[in-house]
Design an enzyme around this catalytic site. Structure first.
Site, PDB file in Angstrom:
ATOM      1  N   HIS A  32       0.830  -1.211   0.000  1.00  0.00           N
ATOM      2  CA  HIS A  32       0.000   0.000   0.000  1.00  0.00           C
ATOM      3  C   HIS A  32       0.865   1.263   0.000  1.00  0.00           C
ATOM      4  O   HIS A  32       0.387   2.352   0.335  1.00  0.00           O
ATOM      5  CB  HIS A  32      -0.976   0.008   1.187  1.00  0.00           C
ATOM      6  CG  HIS A  32      -2.061  -1.036   1.049  1.00  0.00           C
ATOM      7  ND1 HIS A  32      -3.185  -0.832   0.297  1.00  0.00           N
ATOM      8  CD2 HIS A  32      -2.150  -2.297   1.529  1.00  0.00           C
ATOM      9  CE1 HIS A  32      -3.949  -1.922   0.350  1.00  0.00           C
ATOM     10  NE2 HIS A  32      -3.330  -2.839   1.080  1.00  0.00           N
ATOM     11  N   THR A  33       2.105   1.122  -0.344  1.00  0.00           N
ATOM     12  CA  THR A  33       2.983   2.283  -0.467  1.00  0.00           C
ATOM     13  C   THR A  33       3.026   2.782  -1.914  1.00  0.00           C
ATOM     14  O   THR A  33       3.304   3.951  -2.143  1.00  0.00           O
ATOM     15  CB  THR A  33       4.422   1.929  -0.040  1.00  0.00           C
ATOM     16  OG1 THR A  33       4.753   0.661  -0.629  1.00  0.00           O
ATOM     17  CG2 THR A  33       4.541   1.831   1.456  1.00  0.00           C
ATOM     18  N   ASP A  34       2.728   1.899  -2.871  1.00  0.00           N
ATOM     19  CA  ASP A  34       2.912   2.272  -4.290  1.00  0.00           C
ATOM     20  C   ASP A  34       2.042   3.460  -4.700  1.00  0.00           C
ATOM     21  O   ASP A  34       2.542   4.430  -5.251  1.00  0.00           O
ATOM     22  CB  ASP A  34       2.705   1.067  -5.225  1.00  0.00           C
ATOM     23  CG  ASP A  34       1.337   0.419  -5.091  1.00  0.00           C
ATOM     24  OD1 ASP A  34       0.618   0.719  -4.119  1.00  0.00           O
ATOM     25  OD2 ASP A  34       0.987  -0.389  -5.973  1.00  0.00           O
ATOM     26  N   SER A  65      -2.339 -22.389 -25.198  1.00  0.00           N
ATOM     27  CA  SER A  65      -2.070 -22.383 -23.759  1.00  0.00           C
ATOM     28  C   SER A  65      -1.969 -23.820 -23.268  1.00  0.00           C
ATOM     29  O   SER A  65      -2.949 -24.570 -23.323  1.00  0.00           O
ATOM     30  CB  SER A  65      -3.202 -21.655 -23.023  1.00  0.00           C
ATOM     31  OG  SER A  65      -3.217 -22.056 -21.667  1.00  0.00           O
ATOM     32  N   ASP A 167       4.682  -5.014 -10.334  1.00  0.00           N
ATOM     33  CA  ASP A 167       4.725  -6.420 -10.736  1.00  0.00           C
ATOM     34  C   ASP A 167       5.463  -6.600 -12.056  1.00  0.00           C
ATOM     35  O   ASP A 167       6.315  -7.479 -12.194  1.00  0.00           O
ATOM     36  CB  ASP A 167       3.306  -6.978 -10.875  1.00  0.00           C
ATOM     37  CG  ASP A 167       2.525  -6.866  -9.581  1.00  0.00           C
ATOM     38  OD1 ASP A 167       3.142  -6.570  -8.543  1.00  0.00           O
ATOM     39  OD2 ASP A 167       1.298  -7.064  -9.615  1.00  0.00           O
TER      40      ASP A 167
END
Ligand code: ADP
Ligand code: MG
Length: 381
Positions: A32-34, A65, A167
């Site tokens: 929750h810092t991003d 896939s 990510d």
């Protein structure tokens, strides 16, 4: 894994494939810092998505896939595919085209071993491996940073997930034995050595689904913004929690709801823990680093209130275990995994203990995922 994919490619499309890999990631500390323009500390892992791919003539690309056992024929100039997995690939191609690239048609077989939806970012691995492969195959000249942005925008525009860039960044920039201290404001990053000899990085999946995650996420964002707005009335140049110190927050505490104060304090402390933690990593002091992980969990659970019973339960057992250097919930919260930094010699006994106690309390056995910090996106053969 890669040999299965190569074999499948030969069977379906013949010779001449090039192979690429791009991994999932963990985040050692900094949640929750991003979106508050702070820091995160992800590392790529030894679990990845692999693709065997070859350019082809004509407008139609053929994608197989391995994990879904599905073949799709897609015109990348045509409409958005229905299948979610294909949207990731289609989206990457569209985002490349938006940036002026000419992407030809291709045939490919892909699959991987990043657990889906466990918080290890299989989706970023998928975007990144296709971004990296198409960039190389067609000589498009995108940098790794461009590819990270292309992956992020794929999630925003073709999957409907308004994610940050961590990510994709980790999947593309990761290196064996290194974690990435990423500044979410400037996107500057530093590779920090992470080679805890005699220790393992392990995740325990609480098996809880994030049902509250998106609504509560929005509430947290608003609370952080409310705190910033109060401080910004008094202090020039304050635009995000990145610009707010604990001194400032304390000075204007009386003007904000107690809950807003707590949320903001968590974010400021989490950035501090991360930066101090990196200094410990640089000195090879994994014990002190692990303490920061425990601190992070406590903040997420008590100040930011995004944990849940199952995550707290696991973390508490971890905290009581001698030889456990650190443990914390990882990701947005309300479910997902607890990441551990644990001494090799207590790993098995801890797992036995936590599995049986979790089973007794919640009636199911949590999944265990061992990871090693590994390399980012790469060409294989
Ligand atoms: P995560 O937290 O793992 O990123 P997401 O829900 O964001 O979870 O992404 C998972 C989606 O990514 C899957 O539903 C699928 O569409 C795609 N995906 C991930 N791994 C694979 C794979 N090995 N093969 C095909 N599609 C995959
Ligand atoms: Mg994802």
């Amino acid at each position: 894994m890669i040999s299965i994919i190569q074999e499948e490619f030969k069977k379906r499309f013949g010779e001449g494939a090039t192979c690429y890999a791009s991994p999932g990631r963990v985040n050692l500390i900094g949640d929750h810092t991003d979106y508050n323009l702070g820091f995160v500390l992800p590392g790529a892992i030894d679990k990845a998505i692999y693709v065997a791919i070859r350019p082809t003539e004509g407008p139609v690309s053929r994608l197989y896939s391995v994990d879904y056992k599905e073949l799709l024929e897609i015109d990348m100039n045509g409409a958005l595919p229905d299948k979610l997995w294909a949207r990731f690939i289609y989206g990457v191609v569209q985002e490349m085209k938006k940036r002026g690239a000419t992407v030809g048609a291709f045939e490919c077989v892909f699959g991987g071993d990043v657990p889906l939806g466990a918080g290890l970012s299989s989706s970023a691995a998928l975007e990144s491996v296709f971004g990296y492969a198409l960039n190389d195959l067609f000589g498009l000249g995108f940098s790794r940073a461009d590819l990270a942005r292309i992956g992020q925008m794929t999630e925003h525009n073709y999957v409907g997930v308004k994610c940050g860039i961590m990510d994709e960044f980790a999947s593309l920039f990761g290196q064996k034995g290194k974690v990435i201290r990423l500044d979410c404001r400037s996107l500057e990053y530093e590779l920090v050595s992470f080679e805890p000899v005699g220790c393992r990085v392990m995740l325990i999946d609480s098996m809880v689904k994030h049902s509250l995650a998106s609504s509560e996420y929005n509430v947290r964002r608003e609370q952080c913004e409310a705190g910033v707005a109060v401080v910004a009335k008094h202090v020039q140049g304050v635009e995000s929690l990145r610009d707010v110190t604990m001194d400032m927050l304390d000075t204007y505490k009386s003007e904000m709801e107690p809950i807003v104060y707590r949320r903001c304090a968590y974010v400021i402390h989490e950035n501090q823990r991360l930066l101090e933690g990196c200094e410990f990593l640089k000195k090879g002091d994994y014990k002190a680093f692990g303490q920061k992980m425990f601190g992070s969990h406590e903040g997420l659970s008590r100040e930011y209130e995004v944990s849940c019973e199952e995550l707290d339960f696991i973390e508490e057992i971890a905290r009581e275990t001698p030889g456990m250097l650190g443990a914390r919930m990882m990701g947005g919260g309300f479910g997902g995994c607890v990441i551990h930094l644990v001494e090799e010699k207590v790993h098995d006994a801890y797992l036995e203990e936590v599995k049986s106690r979790f089973q007794a309390r919640f009636g199911q056995t949590p999944r265990v995922i061992d990871v090693v910090i590994g390399d980012g996106a790469r060409k294989l053969i």
